[in-house]
Structures are given as C-alpha cells and as structure tokens.
Design a protein around this motif. Structure first.
Motif, PDB file in Angstrom:
ATOM      1  N   GLY A  38       0.815  -1.205   0.000  1.00 55.06           N
ATOM      2  CA  GLY A  38       0.000   0.000   0.000  1.00 55.06           C
ATOM      3  C   GLY A  38       0.847   1.252   0.000  1.00 55.06           C
ATOM      4  N   LEU A  39       0.259   2.315  -0.478  1.00 52.34           N
ATOM      5  CA  LEU A  39       0.857   3.639  -0.469  1.00 52.34           C
ATOM      6  C   LEU A  39      -0.156   4.593   0.141  1.00 52.34           C
ATOM      7  CD1 LEU A  39       2.256   3.778  -4.118  1.00 52.34           C
ATOM      8  CD2 LEU A  39       3.578   3.434  -2.026  1.00 52.34           C
ATOM      9  N   GLY A  40       0.331   5.573   0.868  1.00 47.73           N
ATOM     10  CA  GLY A  40      -0.570   6.562   1.445  1.00 47.73           C
ATOM     11  C   GLY A  40       0.015   7.951   1.351  1.00 47.73           C
ATOM     12  N   LEU A  41      -0.832   8.926   1.133  1.00 50.65           N
ATOM     13  CA  LEU A  41      -0.420  10.318   1.077  1.00 50.65           C
ATOM     14  C   LEU A  41      -1.535  11.158   1.679  1.00 50.65           C
ATOM     15  CD1 LEU A  41       1.817  12.196   0.032  1.00 50.65           C
ATOM     16  CD2 LEU A  41       0.561  12.357  -2.112  1.00 50.65           C
ATOM     17  N   ASN A  42      -1.202  11.914   2.727  1.00 47.21           N
ATOM     18  CA  ASN A  42      -2.178  12.761   3.411  1.00 47.21           C
ATOM     19  C   ASN A  42      -1.618  14.169   3.536  1.00 47.21           C
ATOM     20  OD1 ASN A  42      -4.003  10.556   4.244  1.00 47.21           O
ATOM     21  ND2 ASN A  42      -2.232   9.921   5.439  1.00 47.21           N
ATOM     22  N   PHE A  43      -2.458  15.129   3.318  1.00 51.48           N
ATOM     23  CA  PHE A  43      -2.012  16.503   3.523  1.00 51.48           C
ATOM     24  C   PHE A  43      -3.215  17.400   3.774  1.00 51.48           C
ATOM     25  CE2 PHE A  43      -2.227  15.481  -0.950  1.00 51.48           C
ATOM     26  CZ  PHE A  43      -3.048  16.461  -1.466  1.00 51.48           C
TER      27      PHE A  43
END
Length: 171
Positions: A38-43
């Motif tokens: 999995g990959l995750g990106l939060n901003f």
C-alpha cells in the motif's frame, strides 16, 4: 523481545524461500509468491503524511497464504511534531470462498516522535504492537474490507480507532 520474534519469522520465511535443491523447486516456489502493499499520502492545513508499505505472500493453495510486510511512515504537523514510524508485519490470509477472505496480521511498529521545542514537551520513542483480525471481499487481485486491532491502546497506538478499512493489492 517482540522485534527478535519478528526477525526470526522473517528469516524463517526467507530461508524457506531459498530451500530446495533443484531449479524446478525454486521456480515453483516463486510462482506462488505474490507481491503487493500500500501507499498513502495525506495533507492538509499544515499537515503532511506519507506511507509506503510493501508486502509479499506465499500462496500455499487456493485458500491459504502467509507473508510478511514492511511499513515506513512519515508525518509532519507544522510547528507541532514530526513522526517517523518503521516496522514490519506477518500476515495470514484464508479464503473461505474465492470472494471472501479472512485475515490475521501481527504488526510491530517503532514510533519516533519529535515535538517542536517551543511546546516544551518530551519526545516519544516507543514500540506499538497491533494484532488485526479482518474480513474482506476479493475481486481478482483486489481485496477491500475492514479489520479490527484487538491490541488497540488509545494512549500508544498510532491508529485513532481499533476499526480500520483496508484495500489490499497482490499481483
């Protein structure tokens, strides 16, 4: 102690992957290994978070798979804290029928959190274990469902809630 157990299990998995005397046995082994993760990106409003979590499983038959995973996460809340999370997991999958998958995953993560010096708060560095039991719907290489962390500790867990939705990919 727990990190030693994970290390021993990872070494066992790797040793098993290279066992066998013939090229045919080794080729057969690799035909049953599937990769995913999995990959995750939060901003948002001064916050940034990124996760990369590769994993590999060995498909013993149409019903049972066992594997390992890694996790690397970085979070930054501007002028508040920076967190680095590194660790690994062992995952077991069981397909009741091709479309329904049950899972168990033990995860051990090291959390290192540095607070802004202006907050006058001590930095954190601790281990956060999790044992997830889950169920999902499988369609081809994609599984989506929900899992529950039976070891959830609201004071130390990096997860806000013991319940977590998931999407898994294995190719």
């Amino acid at each position: 102690m727990k990190s030693k157990i994970i290390g021993i299990l990872l070494l066992t998995f790797l040793a098993f992957s290279f066992s066998g005397n013939t090229q045919e046995n080794q080729n057969q082994f690799w035909k049953n290994v599937r990769y995913g993760g999995g990959l995750g990106l939060n901003f948002g409003n001064g916050f940034f978070g990124a996760t990369i979590a590769p994993s590999a499983i060995y498909q013993f038959n149409n019903h049972i798979a066992l594997g390992v995973g890694l996790n690397a996460t970085f979070n930054n809340q501007k002028d508040v804290y920076k967190t680095t999370v590194l660790g690994g997991s062992i995952i077991g999958l069981y397909n009741i029928i091709p479309e329904i998958q049950l899972s168990g995953e033990f995860e051990q993560l090291n959390v290192s959190r540095r607070y802004d010096i202006r907050l006058n708060t001590e930095d954190d560095n601790y281990w956060s274990p999790a044992l997830f039991l889950g169920a999902g719907f499988r369609s081809g290489n994609i599984i989506f469902g929900v899992r529950y962390n039976v070891l959830h500790d609201s004071n130390k867990s990096i997860y806000l809630d013991p319940w977590a939705p998931f999407v898994r990919f294995f190719f």
